[in-house]
Design a protein around this motif. Structure first.
Motif, PDB file in Angstrom:
ATOM      1  N   LEU A 231       0.831  -1.210   0.000  1.00  8.05           N
ATOM      2  CA  LEU A 231       0.000   0.000   0.000  1.00  8.05           C
ATOM      3  C   LEU A 231       0.865   1.261   0.000  1.00  8.05           C
ATOM      4  N   GLU A 232       1.941   1.232   0.767  1.00  7.49           N
ATOM      5  CA  GLU A 232       2.832   2.388   0.818  1.00  7.49           C
ATOM      6  C   GLU A 232       3.553   2.580  -0.523  1.00  7.49           C
ATOM      7  N   VAL A 233       3.897   1.483  -1.190  1.00  5.47           N
ATOM      8  CA  VAL A 233       4.535   1.588  -2.508  1.00  5.47           C
ATOM      9  C   VAL A 233       3.569   2.211  -3.508  1.00  5.47           C
ATOM     10  N   SER A 234       2.301   1.808  -3.439  1.00  2.00           N
ATOM     11  CA  SER A 234       1.290   2.370  -4.320  1.00  2.00           C
ATOM     12  C   SER A 234       1.134   3.865  -4.071  1.00  2.00           C
ATOM     13  N   GLU A 235       1.091   4.255  -2.812  1.00  2.00           N
ATOM     14  CA  GLU A 235       0.961   5.661  -2.465  1.00  2.00           C
ATOM     15  C   GLU A 235       2.188   6.452  -2.930  1.00  2.00           C
ATOM     16  N   LEU A 236       3.378   5.876  -2.743  1.00  2.00           N
ATOM     17  CA  LEU A 236       4.609   6.514  -3.198  1.00  2.00           C
ATOM     18  C   LEU A 236       4.583   6.702  -4.713  1.00  2.00           C
ATOM     19  N   SER A 237       4.114   5.702  -5.417  1.00  4.35           N
ATOM     20  CA  SER A 237       4.033   5.773  -6.867  1.00  4.35           C
ATOM     21  C   SER A 237       3.103   6.907  -7.311  1.00  4.35           C
ATOM     22  N   GLN A 238       1.952   7.026  -6.669  1.00  3.74           N
ATOM     23  CA  GLN A 238       1.000   8.080  -7.015  1.00  3.74           C
ATOM     24  C   GLN A 238       1.590   9.464  -6.756  1.00  3.74           C
ATOM     25  N   VAL A 239       2.274   9.628  -5.629  1.00  5.80           N
ATOM     26  CA  VAL A 239       2.870  10.929  -5.290  1.00  5.80           C
ATOM     27  C   VAL A 239       3.958  11.285  -6.299  1.00  5.80           C
ATOM     28  N   LEU A 240       4.793  10.309  -6.670  1.00  2.28           N
ATOM     29  CA  LEU A 240       5.863  10.572  -7.637  1.00  2.28           C
ATOM     30  C   LEU A 240       5.288  10.930  -9.003  1.00  2.28           C
ATOM     31  N   LYS A 241       4.202  10.259  -9.402  1.00  2.00           N
ATOM     32  CA  LYS A 241       3.578  10.574 -10.679  1.00  2.00           C
ATOM     33  C   LYS A 241       3.065  12.002 -10.698  1.00  2.00           C
ATOM     34  N   LYS A 242       2.467  12.440  -9.592  1.00  4.41           N
ATOM     35  CA  LYS A 242       1.947  13.809  -9.519  1.00  4.41           C
ATOM     36  C   LYS A 242       3.077  14.821  -9.545  1.00  4.41           C
TER      37      LYS A 242
END
Length: 180
Positions: free
Chosen positions: A64-75
């Motif tokens: 879940l944290e990896v998914s959240e990190l991925s979303q933040v980096l994409k933004k």
């Protein structure tokens, strides 16, 4: 000790130039240091401690944290969403059976392009008159410029019959025509 007394007795202008010289001396010394030799191809490159720390922190994250990190980096980096690959990469894709490929008819080309590649200089006048009569909206001057701009496309996206008629008419007056 004597050097400190000397520095205290320097006027401000000389002190500034002295400090600039020491900074320049340090920059030159750093530039002169020998270049590092890259490691051989079979050996892993040394990684900076900063990168190593980030990698170790990322490896400790849960899914879940990896998914959240991925979303933040994409933004932050304005990256587009990449398509999700199935587990196992392309292994899950099944090749279609050979019979279906044979059963589907081949695509038939319906639109053709007529190109004039070159022409006979002796029949240039006749070719200009023929181009004027075959192409709508062309006067003699436009037809002459068109013929002189060879190689050029005579007509595009036309039927096979029309392309054959154009080719026959223009080859009679000395043009070399290709149909694509």
């Amino acid at each position: 000790m004597n050097s400190i007394r000397l520095l205290r007795s320097l006027p401000t202008r000389q002190w500034r130039s002295f400090s600039r010289c020491t900074v320049l001396h340090q920059e030159v010394a750093e530039a002169i240091n020998p270049l590092t030799i890259p490691p051989p191809e079979g050996v892993d490159k040394p990684v900076s401690p900063k990168i190593e720390k980030i990698v170790s922190e990322i490896t400790t994250l849960n899914l879940l944290e990896v998914s959240e990190l991925s979303q933040v980096l994409k933004k932050r980096l304005n990256l587009p969403d990449a398509p999700v690959m199935p587990m196992g990469g392309f292994a899950g894709v099944v090749a279609p059976p050979q019979e279906e490929e044979e059963a589907t008819p081949k695509a038939v080309k319906t639109s053709f392009t007529v190109k004039m590649t070159k022409f006979d200089d002796k029949q240039k006048v006749a070719l200009i008159k023929e181009v004027k009569s075959l192409l709508e909206g062309y006067n003699l001057v436009q037809a002459k410029k068109f013929v002189e701009s060879v190689p050029t496309v005579v007509k595009a996206d036309i039927s096979k019959d029309e392309a054959e008629k154009l080719k026959e008419a223009l080859t009679k007056v000395g043009a070399v025509i290709e149909i694509d």
